[in-house]
Motif scaffolding. Structure first.
Motif, short mmCIF file in Angstrom:
data_model
loop_
_atom_site.label_atom_id
_atom_site.label_comp_id
_atom_site.label_asym_id
_atom_site.label_seq_id
_atom_site.Cartn_x
_atom_site.Cartn_y
_atom_site.Cartn_z
N LEU A 52 41.03 32.43 41.77
CA LEU A 52 40.73 33.85 41.98
C LEU A 52 39.27 34.04 42.38
O LEU A 52 38.95 34.88 43.23
N TRP B 195 46.04 38.92 36.78
CA TRP B 195 46.09 38.76 38.24
C TRP B 195 47.31 37.93 38.62
O TRP B 195 47.50 36.82 38.13
N GLY C 65 45.98 42.95 39.88
CA GLY C 65 45.88 42.97 38.42
C GLY C 65 45.38 44.34 38.02
O GLY C 65 45.24 45.23 38.87
N SER C 66 45.13 44.53 36.74
CA SER C 66 44.55 45.81 36.32
C SER C 66 43.88 45.65 34.97
O SER C 66 44.22 44.76 34.19
N VAL D 267 44.28 46.89 40.83
CA VAL D 267 43.24 46.37 41.73
C VAL D 267 43.88 45.32 42.63
O VAL D 267 44.55 44.41 42.14
#
Lengths: 274, 274
Positions: A183, A110, A212-213, A146
């Protein structure tokens, strides 16, 4: 291609917008072929590997090596909306293709993009926009990006570099990863959302949106082309040695939108090669 | 709770069915509390950790230690549909809670369950059913289980143990992971799909359906309780030393459905403790 007022408002509110069907599947096949040609014919630090040191994770600056990409970055389908969103003349700050291979292509921590460019490159302001082109279909299973919806409106205060500056190197977003505590708080307010769609979909996203992913656990590849356009008046002002040109574009000449199609590009490539 | 004929048909076709709202959020909070009590008050090999050797990955056989779980496994909401699906009297072969922590809870490799029980435990037939209870909301972001729809109909031919038998040990699905080549072919025919829903959702799934899951990249936990019911006539017939009882239930007495609610369970626990 021009974005409607409602779409521009959506970008301001959410920090991203998805444009379905911006390109055709045939055009994406063609770009994937060009990527393979570029990777096969070039060696150097612009090819980033996974932790195994062998599997391709990302390719940078293909637009400086392959005519299909050098013309693509001025495509009206990418550049014209980008100019609307930033409301400035633009050039290519960075071009990359993140290749997330089937069965294990790794996650991205992230992070926000702009703090990296601010600290590493001395880009004055976040007057830039990222444009992601889906070279493959993106589903919930192959590691989509995301976003935390609307988190760009928080600015870059949340991000601080965790490691010393590594001038001259590819910067890993892990160095700028958001803390899990921050986060967790952000995700209570900003919905997690991942734009998905068939190959040829385009997503415009803000340089300060948190994203992020996950890894790709599916049998399907997820190659994602990302062009970062920056305002020509907002070029980095490096102190000391700038990062290499494959990471930080030097030519700030404003780009002019072209009518990129397989037909027009075939013609322009033929001209360039003759 | 009884499943309608159309739902039973769906299970036969897809290899899984989702039942929304089988339990209330308050009931799930209560189960999470019971899980914490169980973990805090017990030590042993039934607590499985991540590769870091510290973070909890799974807890086995809580139904043998905590009254809330020992009564839950006979809840009519889980047991009655399971009896419909297997069409036999049932007992608990295995009970586990897979805890996928925020920011990094690990993936599970693609696998089928029955081949493990066949090879490690000598379970004669796949006359069993898994029942997954969502202790937390499951979204696309916190590592949902992903199924290959209908892949249970292929049977267990595709799975062969990649390592020697490790009698007495927790078996890691990685040992039974499907090959990437096989999985690529299967995914062309069998759609990838991940049941999602709020806490209290229940998913019944076949012991031969192929499934896996991605890591949890979100700030939200994903604790998933899974009861495997097996037909009492289908008990394992181990050759040599069987695996420990926390992995392979010994009591094959047919279970009788009860009316598990927080009220009735509170009463039954009070009786048990008096």
């Amino acid at each position: 291609m021009q974005l409607a007022k409602s779409v521009l408002d959506q970008y301001d509110r959410d920090g991203f917008v998805l444009v379905p069907g911006a390109f055709s599947p045939a055009e994406m096949d063609c770009l994937k072929g060009a990527m393979a040609e570029d990777v096969a014919s070039s060696k150097g630090p612009h090819l980033i590997t996974e932790d195994d040191g062998a599997t391709l994770r990302a390719v940078y600056a293909s637009h400086t090596r392959h005519p299909l990409f050098s013309t693509l970055v001025s495509s009206a389908r990418l550049l014209a909306p980008a100019m609307q969103l930033v409301a400035q003349d633009l050039y290519v700050h960075q071009f990359k293709i993140n290749t997330k291979r089937p069965f294990g292509g790794e996650s991205w921590a992230w992070h926000q993009d702009y703090p990296v460019w601010r600290d590493a490159d001395r880009m004055p302001e976040p007057r830039a926009v990222n444009v992601a082109v889906f070279l493959d279909e993106v589903t919930e299973f192959n590691g989509p990006v995301v976003f935390l919806r609307g988190s760009h409106r928080l600015g870059s205060e949340a991000s601080s570099r965790q490691q010393a500056n590594q001038a001259g190197e590819h910067i890993d977003p892990h160095d700028y990863a958001l803390s899990t505590g921050d986060l967790s708080k952000l995700a209570e307010v900003h919905e997690m959302t991942s734009p998905k769609g068939p190959a040829g979909t385009v997503v415009f996203f803000h340089p300060e949106i948190m994203h992020g992913s996950a890894p790709n656990i599916s049998p399907f590849p997820r190659d994602l082309l990302i062009v970062t356009y920056n305002a020509s008046t907002n070029a980095p002002r490096p102190v000391g040695e700038p990062r290499p040109e494959y990471l930080v574009g030097r030519d700030v000449t404003p780009l002019v939108p072209n009518s990129w199609t397989l037909e027009t590009i075939g013609a322009s490539i033929a001209r360039a090669e003759s």
